[in-house]
Write a protein that holds these residues in place. Structure first.
Motif, PDB file in Angstrom:
ATOM      1  N   GLN A  10       0.828  -1.203   0.000  1.00 45.22           N
ATOM      2  CA  GLN A  10       0.000   0.000   0.000  1.00 45.22           C
ATOM      3  C   GLN A  10       0.863   1.253   0.000  1.00 45.22           C
ATOM      4  OE1 GLN A  10      -2.381  -0.769   3.510  1.00 45.22           O
ATOM      5  NE2 GLN A  10      -4.176  -1.213   2.254  1.00 45.22           N
ATOM      6  N   TYR A  11       1.927   1.262   0.797  1.00 47.18           N
ATOM      7  CA  TYR A  11       2.817   2.415   0.860  1.00 47.18           C
ATOM      8  C   TYR A  11       3.491   2.650  -0.497  1.00 47.18           C
ATOM      9  CZ  TYR A  11       6.443   5.657   2.178  1.00 47.18           C
ATOM     10  OH  TYR A  11       7.249   6.750   2.237  1.00 47.18           O
ATOM     11  N   ALA A  12       3.947   1.559  -1.129  1.00 46.16           N
ATOM     12  CA  ALA A  12       4.602   1.686  -2.435  1.00 46.16           C
ATOM     13  C   ALA A  12       3.623   2.241  -3.467  1.00 46.16           C
ATOM     14  CB  ALA A  12       5.147   0.331  -2.881  1.00 46.16           C
ATOM     15  N   TRP A  13       2.391   1.737  -3.468  1.00 43.00           N
ATOM     16  CA  TRP A  13       1.390   2.195  -4.434  1.00 43.00           C
ATOM     17  C   TRP A  13       1.025   3.655  -4.172  1.00 43.00           C
ATOM     18  CZ3 TRP A  13      -3.688   3.910  -4.524  1.00 43.00           C
ATOM     19  CH2 TRP A  13      -4.304   3.890  -5.776  1.00 43.00           C
ATOM     20  N   LYS A  14       0.845   3.999  -2.896  1.00 44.56           N
ATOM     21  CA  LYS A  14       0.532   5.382  -2.524  1.00 44.56           C
ATOM     22  C   LYS A  14       1.655   6.315  -2.976  1.00 44.56           C
ATOM     23  CE  LYS A  14       1.429   6.792   1.706  1.00 44.56           C
ATOM     24  NZ  LYS A  14       1.378   7.077   3.148  1.00 44.56           N
ATOM     25  N   SER A  15       2.886   5.911  -2.755  1.00 44.23           N
ATOM     26  CA  SER A  15       4.032   6.729  -3.161  1.00 44.23           C
ATOM     27  C   SER A  15       4.064   6.914  -4.676  1.00 44.23           C
ATOM     28  CB  SER A  15       5.332   6.084  -2.679  1.00 44.23           C
ATOM     29  OG  SER A  15       5.354   6.044  -1.273  1.00 44.23           O
ATOM     30  N   LEU A  16       3.724   5.859  -5.398  1.00 44.49           N
ATOM     31  CA  LEU A  16       3.678   5.957  -6.857  1.00 44.49           C
ATOM     32  C   LEU A  16       2.632   6.977  -7.302  1.00 44.49           C
ATOM     33  CD1 LEU A  16       4.346   4.997  -9.762  1.00 44.49           C
ATOM     34  CD2 LEU A  16       2.619   3.201  -9.419  1.00 44.49           C
ATOM     35  N   ILE A  17       1.433   6.889  -6.762  1.00 50.78           N
ATOM     36  CA  ILE A  17       0.355   7.812  -7.151  1.00 50.78           C
ATOM     37  C   ILE A  17       0.766   9.250  -6.845  1.00 50.78           C
ATOM     38  CG2 ILE A  17      -2.033   8.523  -6.673  1.00 50.78           C
ATOM     39  CD1 ILE A  17      -1.739   5.934  -8.368  1.00 50.78           C
ATOM     40  N   LEU A  18       1.321   9.485  -5.664  1.00 48.23           N
ATOM     41  CA  LEU A  18       1.739  10.846  -5.286  1.00 48.23           C
ATOM     42  C   LEU A  18       2.885  11.344  -6.166  1.00 48.23           C
ATOM     43  CD1 LEU A  18       1.418  10.615  -1.413  1.00 48.23           C
ATOM     44  CD2 LEU A  18      -0.102  11.811  -3.005  1.00 48.23           C
ATOM     45  N   LYS A  19       3.797  10.441  -6.543  1.00 46.33           N
ATOM     46  CA  LYS A  19       4.916  10.846  -7.404  1.00 46.33           C
ATOM     47  C   LYS A  19       4.414  11.224  -8.797  1.00 46.33           C
ATOM     48  CE  LYS A  19       9.558   9.544  -8.737  1.00 46.33           C
ATOM     49  NZ  LYS A  19      10.629   8.575  -8.592  1.00 46.33           N
ATOM     50  N   ILE A  20       3.523  10.417  -9.351  1.00 46.45           N
ATOM     51  CA  ILE A  20       2.955  10.733 -10.669  1.00 46.45           C
ATOM     52  C   ILE A  20       2.225  12.071 -10.602  1.00 46.45           C
ATOM     53  CG2 ILE A  20       1.260  10.047 -12.415  1.00 46.45           C
ATOM     54  CD1 ILE A  20       1.863   7.088 -11.554  1.00 46.45           C
ATOM     55  N   SER A  21       1.418  12.255  -9.569  1.00 43.30           N
ATOM     56  CA  SER A  21       0.646  13.485  -9.417  1.00 43.30           C
ATOM     57  C   SER A  21       1.542  14.708  -9.268  1.00 43.30           C
ATOM     58  CB  SER A  21      -0.287  13.356  -8.210  1.00 43.30           C
ATOM     59  OG  SER A  21      -1.113  14.479  -8.096  1.00 43.30           O
ATOM     60  N   ASN A  22       2.573  14.597  -8.441  1.00 43.50           N
ATOM     61  CA  ASN A  22       3.497  15.714  -8.231  1.00 43.50           C
ATOM     62  C   ASN A  22       4.281  16.028  -9.508  1.00 43.50           C
ATOM     63  OD1 ASN A  22       4.890  17.670  -6.488  1.00 43.50           O
ATOM     64  ND2 ASN A  22       6.661  16.353  -6.862  1.00 43.50           N
ATOM     65  N   THR A  23       4.697  14.985 -10.211  1.00 49.37           N
ATOM     66  CA  THR A  23       5.432  15.192 -11.464  1.00 49.37           C
ATOM     67  C   THR A  23       4.547  15.899 -12.482  1.00 49.37           C
ATOM     68  OG1 THR A  23       6.772  13.233 -11.008  1.00 49.37           O
ATOM     69  CG2 THR A  23       6.786  14.047 -13.263  1.00 49.37           C
ATOM     70  N   TYR A  24       3.277  15.528 -12.525  1.00 51.90           N
ATOM     71  CA  TYR A  24       2.315  16.201 -13.405  1.00 51.90           C
ATOM     72  C   TYR A  24       2.186  17.675 -13.015  1.00 51.90           C
ATOM     73  CZ  TYR A  24      -2.226  17.622 -15.260  1.00 51.90           C
ATOM     74  OH  TYR A  24      -3.233  18.302 -15.889  1.00 51.90           O
ATOM     75  N   ALA A  25       2.026  17.942 -11.713  1.00 52.63           N
ATOM     76  CA  ALA A  25       1.818  19.310 -11.225  1.00 52.63           C
ATOM     77  C   ALA A  25       3.010  20.215 -11.496  1.00 52.63           C
ATOM     78  CB  ALA A  25       1.505  19.286  -9.724  1.00 52.63           C
ATOM     79  N   THR A  26       4.222  19.641 -11.529  1.00 52.44           N
ATOM     80  CA  THR A  26       5.422  20.448 -11.743  1.00 52.44           C
ATOM     81  C   THR A  26       5.873  20.457 -13.207  1.00 52.44           C
ATOM     82  OG1 THR A  26       6.842  18.578 -11.126  1.00 52.44           O
ATOM     83  CG2 THR A  26       6.229  20.132  -9.368  1.00 52.44           C
ATOM     84  N   GLY A  27       5.046  19.894 -14.071  1.00 53.50           N
ATOM     85  CA  GLY A  27       5.345  19.930 -15.503  1.00 53.50           C
ATOM     86  C   GLY A  27       6.351  18.904 -15.973  1.00 53.50           C
ATOM     87  N   GLY A  28       6.601  17.889 -15.147  1.00 53.19           N
ATOM     88  CA  GLY A  28       7.564  16.856 -15.524  1.00 53.19           C
ATOM     89  C   GLY A  28       6.934  15.746 -16.359  1.00 53.19           C
ATOM     90  N   ASN A  29       7.716  14.741 -16.647  1.00 52.90           N
ATOM     91  CA  ASN A  29       7.271  13.629 -17.487  1.00 52.90           C
ATOM     92  C   ASN A  29       6.520  12.600 -16.623  1.00 52.90           C
ATOM     93  OD1 ASN A  29       6.865  11.611 -19.339  1.00 52.90           O
ATOM     94  ND2 ASN A  29       8.974  11.614 -20.097  1.00 52.90           N
ATOM     95  N   PHE A  30       5.275  12.922 -16.311  1.00 51.20           N
ATOM     96  CA  PHE A  30       4.466  12.061 -15.446  1.00 51.20           C
ATOM     97  C   PHE A  30       4.108  10.747 -16.130  1.00 51.20           C
ATOM     98  CE2 PHE A  30       1.477  14.529 -17.850  1.00 51.20           C
ATOM     99  CZ  PHE A  30       0.339  13.749 -18.003  1.00 51.20           C
ATOM    100  N   THR A  31       4.065  10.743 -17.458  1.00 57.63           N
ATOM    101  CA  THR A  31       3.778   9.508 -18.190  1.00 57.63           C
ATOM    102  C   THR A  31       4.911   8.506 -17.983  1.00 57.63           C
ATOM    103  OG1 THR A  31       2.479  10.733 -19.812  1.00 57.63           O
ATOM    104  CG2 THR A  31       3.222   8.540 -20.459  1.00 57.63           C
ATOM    105  N   ALA A  32       6.142   8.971 -18.016  1.00 57.35           N
ATOM    106  CA  ALA A  32       7.291   8.087 -17.779  1.00 57.35           C
ATOM    107  C   ALA A  32       7.261   7.539 -16.351  1.00 57.35           C
ATOM    108  CB  ALA A  32       8.601   8.827 -18.039  1.00 57.35           C
ATOM    109  N   GLU A  33       6.884   8.378 -15.386  1.00 53.12           N
ATOM    110  CA  GLU A  33       6.765   7.912 -13.987  1.00 53.12           C
ATOM    111  C   GLU A  33       5.717   6.809 -13.893  1.00 53.12           C
ATOM    112  OE1 GLU A  33       8.674   8.565 -11.524  1.00 53.12           O
ATOM    113  OE2 GLU A  33       9.712  10.358 -12.238  1.00 53.12           O
ATOM    114  N   ALA A  34       4.598   7.000 -14.577  1.00 57.90           N
ATOM    115  CA  ALA A  34       3.531   5.994 -14.557  1.00 57.90           C
ATOM    116  C   ALA A  34       3.994   4.704 -15.227  1.00 57.90           C
ATOM    117  CB  ALA A  34       2.280   6.536 -15.237  1.00 57.90           C
ATOM    118  N   GLU A  35       4.685   4.820 -16.345  1.00 56.47           N
ATOM    119  CA  GLU A  35       5.185   3.625 -17.039  1.00 56.47           C
ATOM    120  C   GLU A  35       6.134   2.838 -16.141  1.00 56.47           C
ATOM    121  OE1 GLU A  35       5.103   4.842 -21.734  1.00 56.47           O
ATOM    122  OE2 GLU A  35       6.726   5.660 -20.503  1.00 56.47           O
TER     123      GLU A  35
END
Length: 151
Positions: free
Chosen positions: A58-83
Motif C-alpha cells: 500500500q505504501y509503495a502504491w501510494k508513493s507511486l500515485i503521489l509521485k505521478i501526481s506531483n510530477t504532473y503538477a510540476t510539468g515533468g514527465n508524469f507519463t514516464a513515472e507511470a510507465e
C-alpha cells in the motif's frame, strides 16, 4: 479489513492472519543478476508476513500515485513515472494481469500495460494506448492528489 495471502497459493504460507473471504497476491517483482524477472511470490520458501507485506505494498502504491501526481503538477514527465510504476508493480511482463480500475466503466478491465497507462495518466497523455473514458486517475483528472489514505 485485512487482506491476506491464502495459504497454499503460490506455495507460500500466511503466518499472521486467518484466511479472509478476499485474498491478495502481492506481485513484488525483483530483477535477478541474469536479467530474468523473478516474481518474489514464486519461491516455495516464501513466508508472507501478511499485514506488514500488505502495508508495504500500500505504501509503495501510494508513493507511486503521489509521485505521478506531483510530477504532473510540476510539468515533468508524469507519463514516464507511470510507465515505470506500472512496470514495477503490476507484472504485465511476467504474465496475465486482470486489472479492474475503480473508475473504468466502458472498458472495465485493463489487461495490458498500455491500458493501465491510459487509466493512470488519462487518454490525452497515453498516446496510442488512449482509452477515451480515461481522465487520469493518478493525476485526479488534472486536479492532482495531495494525500492517499487507506481505511
Amino acid at each position: 479489513a485485512l487482506l491476506c495471502l491464502v495459504p497454499g497459493m503460490a506455495q507460500a504460507a500466511c503466518t499472521e492472519c486467518d484466511v479472509p473471504e478476499e485474498s491478495v497476491l502481492l506481485q513484488n517483482v525483483q530483477k535477478r543478476a541474469d536479467a530474468e524477472l523473478q516474481p518474489e511470490w514464486s519461491s516455495p520458501d516464501k513466508v508472507w508476513r501478511c499485514a506488514p507485506d500488505v502495508h508495504a505494498a500500500q505504501y509503495a502504491w501510494k508513493s507511486l500515485i503521489l509521485k505521478i501526481s506531483n510530477t504532473y503538477a510540476t510539468g515533468g514527465n508524469f507519463t514516464a513515472e507511470a510507465e515505470m510504476g506500472i512496470a514495477k508493480y503490476y507484472g504485465y511482463d511476467i504474465g496475465k494481469v486482470l486489472f479492474k480500475p475503480t473508475q473504468a466503466v466502458e472498458h472495465p478491465f485493463r489487461n495490458t500495460a498500455g491500458g493501465a497507462l491510459s487509466y493512470f495518466v488519462g487518454c490525452a497523455a497515453a498516446g496510442p494506448y488512449c482509452i477515451p473514458e480515461d481522465k487520469g486517475f493518478a493525476i485526479a483528472g488534472g486536479e492532482g492528489w495531495s494525500k492517499v489514505r487507506f481505511d
